[in-house]
Design a protein around this motif. Structure first.
Motif, PDB file in Angstrom:
ATOM      1  N   SER A  75       0.635  -1.253  -0.076  1.00 55.98           N
ATOM      2  CA  SER A  75       0.249   0.068  -0.060  1.00 55.98           C
ATOM      3  C   SER A  75       0.903   1.364  -0.115  1.00 55.98           C
ATOM      4  CB  SER A  75      -0.933  -0.107   1.223  1.00 55.98           C
ATOM      5  OG  SER A  75      -0.138   0.000   2.230  1.00 55.98           O
ATOM      6  N   LYS A  77       2.900   4.469  -1.028  1.00 53.24           N
ATOM      7  CA  LYS A  77       2.764   5.297  -2.374  1.00 53.24           C
ATOM      8  C   LYS A  77       4.396   5.790  -2.476  1.00 53.24           C
ATOM      9  CE  LYS A  77      -1.782   4.568  -2.842  1.00 53.24           C
ATOM     10  NZ  LYS A  77      -2.526   5.648  -2.804  1.00 53.24           N
ATOM     11  N   SER A 131       1.383   7.503  -7.078  1.00 52.44           N
ATOM     12  CA  SER A 131       1.069   6.226  -7.499  1.00 52.44           C
ATOM     13  C   SER A 131       1.776   5.265  -6.460  1.00 52.44           C
ATOM     14  CB  SER A 131       1.887   6.357  -8.754  1.00 52.44           C
ATOM     15  OG  SER A 131       2.007   4.938  -9.359  1.00 52.44           O
ATOM     16  N   HIS A 132       1.188   4.054  -6.618  1.00 47.39           N
ATOM     17  CA  HIS A 132       1.888   2.938  -5.592  1.00 47.39           C
ATOM     18  C   HIS A 132       3.538   2.691  -6.025  1.00 47.39           C
ATOM     19  CE1 HIS A 132      -2.305   1.701  -4.854  1.00 47.39           C
ATOM     20  NE2 HIS A 132      -1.727   1.151  -3.811  1.00 47.39           N
ATOM     21  N   PRO A 141      -0.939  -1.899  -9.492  1.00 48.22           N
ATOM     22  CA  PRO A 141      -0.633  -2.251  -8.255  1.00 48.22           C
ATOM     23  C   PRO A 141      -0.195  -3.666  -8.122  1.00 48.22           C
ATOM     24  CG  PRO A 141      -2.228  -0.524  -8.221  1.00 48.22           C
ATOM     25  CD  PRO A 141      -2.141  -0.828  -9.722  1.00 48.22           C
TER      26      PRO A 141
END
Length: 252
Positions: A75, A77, A131-132, A141
């Motif tokens: 999760s 970023k 963005s991840h 992702p």
């Protein structure tokens, strides 16, 4: 009893299920090195454009170095990774409590190398702050299930474990391994085990130190030589009286 001023409580009934008796698999230092080596030598075959395989060297090292959960790692970023101050902002944790994970020098080099490789993916959004951090080659992702599939392949190629047993090793056990190896190092460096526990508790993001105390037992089982019988914790693992002891009279 409460109405009479006597403090009491009704304990919760334990949940049923095999997971309550689950004993984490603690990877040895050699097995950790094998996991890193195999993840480094995996190769993408032609047509495998959806694979998250190329993130595994960085992901495995991140999990072991920081002790964060796999869900927390996926999760992350881009904006959460502070390369200058060497910290990662964990926003989505199991306990809904934000915390910081520290990046050491060796991990920083790995994450920067991964970032530079990932930014070559021909999609404009891969380097955007929102963005991840970990993406597939299509700029999507990474899914938890896909990561597990590749991690099981790493364990298979590395022949981990080398013996059959009930509780199979999991990717989450890297977190348990980090805690045990960290506690092992702190105790070997001379730190009192009860001074080390609060540090590890904060490091893992536990709500209370009680969640961390299980690692004392795991550390003793893995490295019995580092906790001396004369130490403060000797009462936790008492030695059994010997029948040949001069003071033993046959009575309990």
């Amino acid at each position: 009893m409460c109405s009479l001023g006597i403090e009491c409580y009704i304990p919760k009934t334990p949940k049923s299920g095999w997971q309550n008796d689950y004993i984490p698999y603690i990877y040895t230092h050699e097995e950790v090195r094998i996991i890193f080596s195999i993840s480094d030598n995996l190769r993408i075959l032609k047509g495998m454009d959806r694979t998250p395989m190329f993130i595994l060297p960085a992901l495995c090292r991140l999990l072991y170095s920081t002790g964060i959960r796999i869900g927390e790692a996926l999760s992350i970023k881009n904006e959460d990774v502070d390369y200058e101050n060497k910290i990662i902002h964990i926003r989505k944790s199991k306990n809904d409590k934000e915390r910081l994970a520290v990046i050491n020098d060796s991990l920083l080099s790995v994450l920067e190398q991964y970032r530079d490789y990932r930014n070559k993916i021909p999609f404009t959004h891969v380097s955007s702050p929102s963005s991840h951090f970990f993406l597939t080659q299509l700029g999507k992702p990474c899914s938890y299930g896909n990561i597990l599939t590749w991690f099981h392949k790493i364990l298979y190629f590395g022949k981990i474990p080398k013996q059959a047993y009930f509780n199979r090793p999991r990717i989450h056990d890297i977190r348990h391994t980090t805690a045990v190896h960290t506690l092992e190092k702190l105790v070997k460096d001379g730190m009192d085990i009860y001074c080390a526990l609060p540090l590890i508790s904060a490091f893992l993001g536990h709500k209370c130190i009680r969640s961390t105390e299980t690692y004392v037992k795991l550390t003793h089982e893995m490295f019995p030589d580092i906790i001396e019988a004369e130490a403060l914790t000797s009462y936790i693992f008492p030695s059994q009286p010997s029948k040949t002891d001069d003071n033993y009279d046959g009575f309990c």
